[in-house]
Design a protein around this motif. Structure first.
Motif, short mmCIF file in Angstrom:
data_model
loop_
_atom_site.label_atom_id
_atom_site.label_comp_id
_atom_site.label_asym_id
_atom_site.label_seq_id
_atom_site.Cartn_x
_atom_site.Cartn_y
_atom_site.Cartn_z
N SER A 1 0.78 -1.20 -0.10
CA SER A 1 -0.04 0.03 -0.06
C SER A 1 0.88 1.51 -0.05
O SER A 1 0.65 2.30 -0.69
CB SER A 1 -1.02 -0.12 1.21
OG SER A 1 -1.82 -1.14 1.36
N ASN A 2 2.02 1.43 0.87
CA ASN A 2 2.75 2.29 0.93
C ASN A 2 3.32 2.67 -0.60
O ASN A 2 3.60 3.78 -0.94
CB ASN A 2 3.99 2.20 1.84
CG ASN A 2 3.60 2.25 3.12
OD1 ASN A 2 2.55 2.91 3.50
ND2 ASN A 2 4.18 1.60 4.27
N MET A 3 3.63 1.72 -1.20
CA MET A 3 4.31 1.70 -2.93
C MET A 3 3.36 2.22 -3.56
O MET A 3 3.76 3.12 -4.33
CB MET A 3 5.13 0.28 -2.99
CG MET A 3 6.10 0.01 -2.55
SD MET A 3 6.89 -1.90 -3.16
CE MET A 3 8.15 -1.98 -2.29
N ILE B 1 4.28 5.57 4.90
CA ILE B 1 5.44 6.46 4.38
C ILE B 1 5.25 6.42 2.90
O ILE B 1 4.64 5.82 2.30
CB ILE B 1 6.85 5.64 4.68
CG1 ILE B 1 7.84 6.61 4.00
CG2 ILE B 1 6.99 4.44 4.04
CD1 ILE B 1 9.29 5.93 4.38
N ASN B 2 5.49 7.75 2.38
CA ASN B 2 5.59 8.17 1.08
C ASN B 2 6.96 7.97 0.63
O ASN B 2 7.84 8.92 0.85
CB ASN B 2 4.70 9.25 0.64
CG ASN B 2 4.78 9.68 -0.63
OD1 ASN B 2 5.38 9.44 -1.43
ND2 ASN B 2 3.44 10.38 -0.83
N PHE B 3 7.22 7.26 -0.28
CA PHE B 3 8.60 7.00 -0.89
C PHE B 3 9.05 8.23 -1.83
O PHE B 3 10.13 8.29 -2.25
CB PHE B 3 8.71 5.61 -1.56
CG PHE B 3 8.59 4.43 -0.56
CD1 PHE B 3 9.61 4.14 0.43
CD2 PHE B 3 7.27 3.67 -0.61
CE1 PHE B 3 9.39 3.24 1.17
CE2 PHE B 3 7.37 2.69 0.21
CZ PHE B 3 8.46 2.48 1.23
N GLN B 4 8.00 8.58 -2.29
CA GLN B 4 8.31 10.01 -3.15
C GLN B 4 9.24 11.07 -2.46
O GLN B 4 9.99 11.65 -2.95
CB GLN B 4 7.13 10.58 -3.98
CG GLN B 4 6.60 9.75 -4.93
CD GLN B 4 7.41 9.57 -6.31
OE1 GLN B 4 8.30 10.63 -6.60
NE2 GLN B 4 7.28 8.59 -6.73
N ASN C 1 -3.92 6.05 8.25
CA ASN C 1 -4.29 7.57 7.57
C ASN C 1 -5.14 7.59 6.55
O ASN C 1 -5.21 6.74 5.54
CB ASN C 1 -2.84 8.08 7.14
CG ASN C 1 -3.21 9.55 7.16
OD1 ASN C 1 -3.94 9.93 6.46
ND2 ASN C 1 -1.87 10.15 7.47
N GLU C 2 -6.41 8.30 6.66
CA GLU C 2 -7.19 8.30 5.73
C GLU C 2 -6.93 8.84 4.19
O GLU C 2 -7.47 8.79 3.36
CB GLU C 2 -8.52 9.34 6.08
CG GLU C 2 -9.27 8.96 7.23
CD GLU C 2 -10.31 10.00 7.73
OE1 GLU C 2 -10.41 10.86 6.96
OE2 GLU C 2 -11.09 9.52 8.66
N LYS D 1 9.46 9.48 10.28
CA LYS D 1 9.28 10.35 11.62
C LYS D 1 7.77 9.85 11.95
O LYS D 1 7.21 10.26 12.90
CB LYS D 1 9.15 11.57 11.33
CG LYS D 1 10.50 12.40 11.25
CD LYS D 1 10.69 13.74 11.40
CE LYS D 1 12.23 14.26 11.16
NZ LYS D 1 12.39 15.79 11.15
N GLY D 2 7.08 8.82 11.18
CA GLY D 2 5.82 8.54 11.47
C GLY D 2 5.77 7.31 12.54
O GLY D 2 6.59 6.96 12.81
N VAL D 3 4.37 6.69 12.56
CA VAL D 3 4.27 5.74 13.32
C VAL D 3 5.13 4.53 12.95
O VAL D 3 5.17 4.25 11.66
CB VAL D 3 2.84 5.39 13.73
CG1 VAL D 3 2.04 5.10 12.52
CG2 VAL D 3 2.65 4.25 14.68
N HIS D 4 5.68 3.50 13.70
CA HIS D 4 6.47 2.54 13.07
C HIS D 4 6.58 1.40 14.05
O HIS D 4 6.49 1.40 15.44
CB HIS D 4 7.82 2.95 12.97
CG HIS D 4 9.09 1.84 12.73
ND1 HIS D 4 9.54 1.41 13.70
CD2 HIS D 4 9.09 1.05 11.44
CE1 HIS D 4 10.46 0.63 13.03
NE2 HIS D 4 9.95 0.25 12.00
N SER D 5 6.51 0.35 13.62
CA SER D 5 6.63 -1.23 14.51
C SER D 5 7.54 -1.84 13.68
O SER D 5 7.24 -2.17 12.39
CB SER D 5 5.01 -1.88 14.56
OG SER D 5 4.24 -0.84 15.30
#
Length: 369
Positions: free
Chosen positions: A43-45, A130-133, A264-265, A234-238
């Motif tokens: 989904s991030n990709m 995360i947004n890889f752009q 995130n919506e 810097k976002g939420v991470h596990s």
């Protein structure tokens, strides 16, 4: 150009979740009531405009194939680009590569033909949004050879001891060392971005030298010789690499702030959709602070837990601080506390299963107890 292609390399991710990975690879483990762990990476990709994604698998990938299908849930079932699931193919008699380099070598055709200027290589153990752009923009601005992604954690947990750490020159964000210092809080997230032509050269050189691991032998071992830029997420991470980390990071999603930060919506997490009836809460049921998927039937009490699709909780049963996966049946009068039950299990009437928060009790898939 800003085109990125993705490679999700599962070769280095061992069966780290014990009973939960008896019958599946870690990327296919259910997570957060509705999802599989790999859903977050894909989904991030997709949200980062990555339209071509390859997955390197080595073992226990039947469940993964069933879940991903043709990539329809992520809009990746397309004629150009899309989702490529690439199991091991060791039929080239001239191939001298070893380790995860065999995957890169045997799938060089994908790397050569994919319409992209950069390649993002990741695993599936780091859960984030995360947004890889943004990573690409910083990579280009820094003129780095490789950009690695890291998370600076406020508190170190046991799973962080197993992860690689970074030493970073904070003036220019250049990586000066990659190591396993247990006190370091800069956690490498097993994600790196590199220009496609440079990746190709690294693969060829590693194979020629008889190496086995692309990141360890081509990047980590040459920190002093190549420009490695550090991008701070810097976002939420596990980080999930043990049963204990899976349990703790799953249950922290019961905190509304943690949950909303991950889901995130503006960049939702997609998964394979399975339509079922809404959950039925029968008389005398009591549910508090719990994630409940659709299709459940609840007659007992549930608190501080996560119930996946189709779970049945019998009359008089009590479930606390537990994770119950798809289609499990909990009969009447059962007590469960600090327990993880894999899918399709049946817990008979009157049973009591109690683990500890630091060491949850785990029931493997399709067990009857």
């Amino acid at each position: 150009m800003n085109r990125i292609a993705g490679i999700i390399n599962l070769d280095q991710e061992q069966d780290f979740l014990d009973e939960l990975t008896y019958f599946r690879c870690g990327a296919a483990v259910p997570y957060a009531g509705h999802y599989r762990m790999i859903d977050f990476t894909i989904s991030n990709m997709v949200h980062s405009s990555i339209e071509s994604i390859a997955i390197f698998t080595r073992r226990k990938y039947r469940s993964l194939l069933d879940h991903l299908e043709q990539g329809k849930a992520w809009d990746l079932d397309r004629q150009r680009g899309g989702l490529f699931i690439l199991p091991p193919d060791w039929n080239d008699p001239t191939d001298i590569s070893r380790g995860d380099l065999k995957h890169f070598h045997n799938n060089m055709d994908y790397i050569n033909r994919v319409q992209a200027d950069y390649i993002l290589v990741t695993g599936a153990q780091n859960i984030c949004n995360i947004n890889f752009q943004d990573v690409l923009a910083e990579h280009k601005a820094s003129k780095a050879d490789v950009t690695v992604i890291y998370k600076k954690v406020c508190e170190l947990y046991p799973e962080h001891h197993l992860a690689s750490k970074l030493t970073i020159n904070k003036q220019n964000n250049r990586v000066t060392a990659i190591h396993n210092d247990p006190k370091s809080q800069d956690i490498y997230m097993n994600m790196y971005l590199v220009k496609k032509s440079y990746l190709y050269a690294l693969i060829e050189e590693c194979i020629a030298r008889g190496h086995t691991n692309l990141f360890a032998d081509a990047i980590k071992a040459n920190v002093e010789d190549i420009h490695i830029h550090a991008y701070e997420y810097k976002g939420v991470h596990s980080l999930i690499n043990s049963v204990e980390s899976y349990y703790r990071n799953s249950t922290k999603l019961l905190n509304e702030i943690e949950h909303d930060a991950l889901f995130n919506e503006d960049s939702p997490i997609y998964t394979k959709v399975k339509d079922e009836a809404p959950t039925k809460f029968l008389p005398n049921s009591k549910v508090k602070n719990t994630i409940v998927a659709n299709g459940c039937v609840i007659e007992g009490q549930v608190e501080g837990s996560i119930l996946f699709r189709g779970v049945k909780v019998g009359k008089g049963s009590t479930i606390r601080n537990s994770i119950i996966m798809q289609r499990c049946e909990i009969d009447s009068g059962v007590v469960l506390e600090n327990v993880i039950i894999d899918k399709d299990c049946k817990i008979n009437s009157g049973r009591m299963l109690i683990g500890a928060k630091e060491k949850p009790f785990v029931v493997a898939k399709r067990k009857i107890m």
